[in-house]
Design a protein around this motif. Structure first.
Motif, PDB file in Angstrom:
ATOM      1  N   GLU A 195       0.811  -1.215   0.000  1.00 50.64           N
ATOM      2  CA  GLU A 195       0.000   0.000   0.000  1.00 50.64           C
ATOM      3  C   GLU A 195       0.851   1.275   0.000  1.00 50.64           C
ATOM      4  OE1 GLU A 195      -3.090   0.179   2.881  1.00 50.64           O
ATOM      5  OE2 GLU A 195      -3.786  -1.894   2.519  1.00 50.64           O
ATOM      6  N   ILE A 196       2.103   1.177   0.355  1.00 55.56           N
ATOM      7  CA  ILE A 196       2.959   2.382   0.385  1.00 55.56           C
ATOM      8  C   ILE A 196       4.101   2.319  -0.621  1.00 55.56           C
ATOM      9  CG2 ILE A 196       2.447   2.822   2.816  1.00 55.56           C
ATOM     10  CD1 ILE A 196       5.291   1.775   3.439  1.00 55.56           C
ATOM     11  N   MET A 197       4.214   1.205  -1.335  1.00 59.19           N
ATOM     12  CA  MET A 197       5.357   1.080  -2.252  1.00 59.19           C
ATOM     13  C   MET A 197       5.150   1.932  -3.509  1.00 59.19           C
ATOM     14  SD  MET A 197       4.918  -2.686  -3.959  1.00 59.19           S
ATOM     15  CE  MET A 197       3.582  -3.074  -5.093  1.00 59.19           C
ATOM     16  N   ASN A 198       6.259   2.309  -4.105  1.00 61.91           N
ATOM     17  CA  ASN A 198       6.258   3.070  -5.353  1.00 61.91           C
ATOM     18  C   ASN A 198       6.431   2.088  -6.507  1.00 61.91           C
ATOM     19  OD1 ASN A 198       6.590   4.967  -7.413  1.00 61.91           O
ATOM     20  ND2 ASN A 198       8.797   5.162  -6.999  1.00 61.91           N
ATOM     21  N   THR A 199       5.465   2.060  -7.422  1.00 63.20           N
ATOM     22  CA  THR A 199       5.527   1.104  -8.528  1.00 63.20           C
ATOM     23  C   THR A 199       6.186   1.687  -9.786  1.00 63.20           C
ATOM     24  OG1 THR A 199       3.280   1.738  -9.189  1.00 63.20           O
ATOM     25  CG2 THR A 199       3.504  -0.173  -7.717  1.00 63.20           C
ATOM     26  N   ASP A 200       6.449   2.998  -9.751  1.00 63.85           N
ATOM     27  CA  ASP A 200       7.112   3.643 -10.892  1.00 63.85           C
ATOM     28  C   ASP A 200       8.628   3.583 -10.647  1.00 63.85           C
ATOM     29  OD1 ASP A 200       7.709   5.050 -13.151  1.00 63.85           O
ATOM     30  OD2 ASP A 200       7.260   7.016 -12.271  1.00 63.85           O
ATOM     31  N   VAL A 201       9.213   2.435 -10.964  1.00 62.99           N
ATOM     32  CA  VAL A 201      10.608   2.158 -10.610  1.00 62.99           C
ATOM     33  C   VAL A 201      11.499   2.205 -11.852  1.00 62.99           C
ATOM     34  CG1 VAL A 201      12.180   0.530  -9.522  1.00 62.99           C
ATOM     35  CG2 VAL A 201       9.807   0.673  -8.737  1.00 62.99           C
ATOM     36  N   HIS A 202      12.614   2.908 -11.720  1.00 61.15           N
ATOM     37  CA  HIS A 202      13.611   2.924 -12.797  1.00 61.15           C
ATOM     38  C   HIS A 202      14.507   1.697 -12.638  1.00 61.15           C
ATOM     39  CE1 HIS A 202      12.602   6.971 -14.136  1.00 61.15           C
ATOM     40  NE2 HIS A 202      12.586   7.340 -12.866  1.00 61.15           N
ATOM     41  N   THR A 203      14.544   0.864 -13.664  1.00 60.18           N
ATOM     42  CA  THR A 203      15.378  -0.338 -13.620  1.00 60.18           C
ATOM     43  C   THR A 203      16.272  -0.378 -14.848  1.00 60.18           C
ATOM     44  OG1 THR A 203      13.761  -1.699 -14.810  1.00 60.18           O
ATOM     45  CG2 THR A 203      13.583  -1.622 -12.390  1.00 60.18           C
ATOM     46  N   ILE A 204      17.297  -1.204 -14.749  1.00 58.76           N
ATOM     47  CA  ILE A 204      18.201  -1.406 -15.875  1.00 58.76           C
ATOM     48  C   ILE A 204      18.598  -2.872 -15.900  1.00 58.76           C
ATOM     49  CG2 ILE A 204      20.353  -0.903 -14.625  1.00 58.76           C
ATOM     50  CD1 ILE A 204      21.132   0.737 -17.233  1.00 58.76           C
ATOM     51  N   CYS A 205      18.839  -3.399 -17.079  1.00 57.57           N
ATOM     52  CA  CYS A 205      19.187  -4.816 -17.228  1.00 57.57           C
ATOM     53  C   CYS A 205      20.667  -5.031 -16.929  1.00 57.57           C
ATOM     54  CB  CYS A 205      18.854  -5.284 -18.641  1.00 57.57           C
ATOM     55  SG  CYS A 205      19.113  -7.060 -18.886  1.00 57.57           S
ATOM     56  N   ASP A 206      20.993  -6.197 -16.369  1.00 55.82           N
ATOM     57  CA  ASP A 206      22.383  -6.461 -15.977  1.00 55.82           C
ATOM     58  C   ASP A 206      23.348  -6.484 -17.155  1.00 55.82           C
ATOM     59  OD1 ASP A 206      21.306  -8.764 -16.984  1.00 55.82           O
ATOM     60  OD2 ASP A 206      21.894 -10.070 -15.325  1.00 55.82           O
ATOM     61  N   HIS A 207      22.848  -6.731 -18.357  1.00 61.43           N
ATOM     62  CA  HIS A 207      23.737  -6.773 -19.530  1.00 61.43           C
ATOM     63  C   HIS A 207      23.711  -5.462 -20.324  1.00 61.43           C
ATOM     64  CE1 HIS A 207      25.090 -10.911 -19.271  1.00 61.43           C
ATOM     65  NE2 HIS A 207      23.850 -11.275 -18.970  1.00 61.43           N
ATOM     66  N   ASP A 208      22.985  -4.456 -19.850  1.00 67.67           N
ATOM     67  CA  ASP A 208      23.011  -3.151 -20.509  1.00 67.67           C
ATOM     68  C   ASP A 208      24.386  -2.510 -20.350  1.00 67.67           C
ATOM     69  OD1 ASP A 208      20.442  -3.377 -21.374  1.00 67.67           O
ATOM     70  OD2 ASP A 208      19.557  -2.130 -19.802  1.00 67.67           O
ATOM     71  N   SER A 209      24.656  -1.505 -21.169  1.00 67.16           N
ATOM     72  CA  SER A 209      25.981  -0.872 -21.137  1.00 67.16           C
ATOM     73  C   SER A 209      26.069   0.163 -20.016  1.00 67.16           C
ATOM     74  CB  SER A 209      26.279  -0.196 -22.472  1.00 67.16           C
ATOM     75  OG  SER A 209      25.427   0.928 -22.650  1.00 67.16           O
ATOM     76  N   LEU A 210      27.283   0.442 -19.575  1.00 68.84           N
ATOM     77  CA  LEU A 210      27.493   1.444 -18.529  1.00 68.84           C
ATOM     78  C   LEU A 210      27.080   2.848 -18.978  1.00 68.84           C
ATOM     79  CD1 LEU A 210      30.836   0.304 -16.848  1.00 68.84           C
ATOM     80  CD2 LEU A 210      28.507   0.079 -15.995  1.00 68.84           C
ATOM     81  N   PRO A 211      27.305   3.236 -20.240  1.00 72.23           N
ATOM     82  CA  PRO A 211      26.810   4.550 -20.672  1.00 72.23           C
ATOM     83  C   PRO A 211      25.304   4.709 -20.484  1.00 72.23           C
ATOM     84  CG  PRO A 211      28.438   3.762 -22.222  1.00 72.23           C
ATOM     85  CD  PRO A 211      28.192   2.636 -21.268  1.00 72.23           C
ATOM     86  N   ASP A 212      24.536   3.620 -20.713  1.00 75.06           N
ATOM     87  CA  ASP A 212      23.088   3.682 -20.490  1.00 75.06           C
ATOM     88  C   ASP A 212      22.782   3.914 -19.018  1.00 75.06           C
ATOM     89  OD1 ASP A 212      22.617   3.240 -23.159  1.00 75.06           O
ATOM     90  OD2 ASP A 212      22.332   1.066 -22.939  1.00 75.06           O
ATOM     91  N   LEU A 213      23.528   3.241 -18.151  1.00 73.02           N
ATOM     92  CA  LEU A 213      23.344   3.402 -16.713  1.00 73.02           C
ATOM     93  C   LEU A 213      23.670   4.830 -16.276  1.00 73.02           C
ATOM     94  CD1 LEU A 213      22.981   2.277 -13.792  1.00 73.02           C
ATOM     95  CD2 LEU A 213      25.414   1.671 -13.868  1.00 73.02           C
ATOM     96  N   ILE A 214      24.788   5.358 -16.767  1.00 70.09           N
ATOM     97  CA  ILE A 214      25.212   6.708 -16.401  1.00 70.09           C
ATOM     98  C   ILE A 214      24.182   7.740 -16.845  1.00 70.09           C
ATOM     99  CG2 ILE A 214      26.976   8.483 -16.828  1.00 70.09           C
ATOM    100  CD1 ILE A 214      28.977   6.091 -17.125  1.00 70.09           C
ATOM    101  N   GLN A 215      23.642   7.536 -18.041  1.00 70.03           N
ATOM    102  CA  GLN A 215      22.618   8.450 -18.558  1.00 70.03           C
ATOM    103  C   GLN A 215      21.367   8.425 -17.679  1.00 70.03           C
ATOM    104  OE1 GLN A 215      21.373   7.593 -22.550  1.00 70.03           O
ATOM    105  NE2 GLN A 215      20.214   9.486 -22.773  1.00 70.03           N
ATOM    106  N   MET A 216      20.953   7.240 -17.220  1.00 68.64           N
ATOM    107  CA  MET A 216      19.754   7.123 -16.379  1.00 68.64           C
ATOM    108  C   MET A 216      19.962   7.803 -15.032  1.00 68.64           C
ATOM    109  SD  MET A 216      17.809   3.684 -14.994  1.00 68.64           S
ATOM    110  CE  MET A 216      17.225   3.234 -16.624  1.00 68.64           C
ATOM    111  N   ILE A 217      21.116   7.564 -14.401  1.00 71.98           N
ATOM    112  CA  ILE A 217      21.398   8.172 -13.102  1.00 71.98           C
ATOM    113  C   ILE A 217      21.445   9.690 -13.212  1.00 71.98           C
ATOM    114  CG2 ILE A 217      23.205   8.467 -11.345  1.00 71.98           C
ATOM    115  CD1 ILE A 217      23.834   5.509 -11.625  1.00 71.98           C
ATOM    116  N   SER A 218      22.061  10.170 -14.275  1.00 71.75           N
ATOM    117  CA  SER A 218      22.184  11.609 -14.477  1.00 71.75           C
ATOM    118  C   SER A 218      20.830  12.263 -14.770  1.00 71.75           C
ATOM    119  CB  SER A 218      23.162  11.891 -15.614  1.00 71.75           C
ATOM    120  OG  SER A 218      23.223  13.263 -15.907  1.00 71.75           O
TER     121      SER A 218
END
Length: 409
Positions: A353-376
């Motif tokens: 009832e209190i959890m946030n379902t709009d979660v940003h996720t990334i796949c373990d085999h995605d590239s680091l540039p994709d991860l950096i872009q998401m965090i930024s």
């Protein structure tokens, strides 16, 4: 009445019998008792090996020279069982730790104070002035510096901010020394150990408890990590590595000799060994190569109170609980809960009832540039990592990404 003087001013000075005036010898060393808040001089060693009880000695000054008068010939036995330090063997020209400056420094001279209760060591001199004083060049060097309107650099460290580094066989004494150092931040302790010579590095590191040793090893440069582990027993190294996050262990194993890695994996628990090996399989420049499996996952059927019980039980590190990750029966990620939301919610409230379902996720085999872009883009402190079936695999913390970028460049 003498109140303060430097060790360099008395080393080599003669000691006379008070009544007869016969010279007994010249000062070779002083022994101090570290049981006192400020180490107290308890014995004076003469050249030739004779050691006198300091309580029988009086100090007189004539100009810049000091005279030592012995009232009665009483010897002093220095044993390994006591808390005695030889100042020549353990202090002069030796590495010590400046607890205030949080670094390793070299002792050039020692400062004493004379009070009615005795002679006490109050400070160490690590400045250029102390070195020049030892070489009997302080006065001419001061004149040279004055020509340029400068003072001869000098620096005293009060004894309270000093930690000696003995590498002797007395483990209790070494443990007592390391106790002060353990109070520092792991990053500061890592810097200190890296600045010590090899023997003292090992002595200090082994004396740390496994939790602290793991935190310190994590902060060290890869080259220093490898040197330390190479010189530890397999059992000791495995015990320390068990306390570290699996992703950090995987990084260390990536630069260690593979024979040592295999031996360590055999000694470590099956769960940790499997986690580390899985992380080592991820190619460089993929999200999995930076992923940590140290996180708190909770079942969607749990209550707020259940979550607090889990947190109290697992006692996770602060940087692993930006979010609690909510999973279903198939371990698929369905939401997150922040510590703030958890704190203000009623204990009996179901977590879904209190959890946030709009979660940003990334796949373990995605590239680091994709991860950096998401965090930024979304200013995220951490990102959940999932596999192709959306099962929770781990998390990547923003600070780990920053560390990667700094070392990459």
């Amino acid at each position: 009445m003498i109140s303060k003087f430097y060790f360099s001013r008395i080393i080599g000075r003669p000691v006379y019998q008070s009544k007869q005036g016969h010279r007994l010898g010249r000062i070779a060393d002083l022994y101090v008792d570290t049981n006192y808040k400020q180490p107290k001089v308890t014995a004076i060693k003469l050249r030739g090996g004779v050691t006198l009880d300091s309580t029988t000695i009086r100090i007189k000054q004539n100009g810049s020279k000091y005279y030592f008068l012995c009232n009665s010939l009483i010897g002093k036995e220095i044993t390994d069982e006591g808390n005695y330090l030889s100042l020549v063997e353990t202090m002069l020209d030796k590495q010590i730790i400046d607890l205030d400056g949080r670094k390793v420094v070299r002792v050039n001279d020692l400062r004493f104070a004379v009070v009615p209760e005795g002679l006490f060591l109050i400070a160490v001199d690590i400045g250029l002035e102390g070195l020049m004083r030892r070489l009997d060049m302080a006065k001419p060097m001061k004149k040279v510096f004055q020509m340029f309107h400068r003072n001869l650099p000098g620096r005293l460290i009060l004894w309270d901010d000093v930690q000696t580094m003995e590498s002797g066989e007395n483990g209790l004494k070494l443990a007592a020394q390391v106790k002060k150092i353990s109070m520092l931040h792991p990053s500061d302790v890592a810097d200190i150990i890296e600045d010590l010579d090899k023997d003292k590095q090992m002595s200090m590191f082994i004396a740390l408890d496994e939790e602290k040793a793991a935190d310190v090893l994590e902060e060290m440069e890869p080259e220093s990590q490898v040197k330390l582990i190479d010189n530890l027993s397999i059992t000791k190294a495995a015990g320390v590595l068990e306390k570290m996050p699996s992703d950090e262990v995987a990084d260390i194993f990536g630069v260690l000799d593979q024979d040592i890695v295999q031996n360590l994996l055999k000694v470590m628990t099956k769960e940790t060994s499997e986690e580390v090996q899985e992380l080592m399989e991820y190619p460089d420049n993929t999200v999995g190569s930076l992923m940590s499996t140290d996180l708190v996952s909770i079942d969607e059927k749990m209550t707020v109170e259940d979550c607090f019980v889990r947190l109290r039980s697992e006692k996770p590190e602060m940087d692993t609980v930006f979010f609690l990750y909510v999973v279903n029966m198939a371990n698929q990620l369905i939401g997150t809960v922040s510590l703030r939301d958890l704190t203000v919610a009623e204990p009996a409230l179901p977590i879904h009832e209190i959890m946030n379902t709009d979660v940003h996720t990334i796949c373990d085999h995605d590239s680091l540039p994709d991860l950096i872009q998401m965090i930024s883009k979304y200013n995220l402190p951490a990102v959940a990592v999932v596999d192709d079936d959306h099962k929770l695999s781990g998390t990547v913390i923003a600070s780990d990404v920053l560390y990667y970028l700094l070392h990459k460049h």
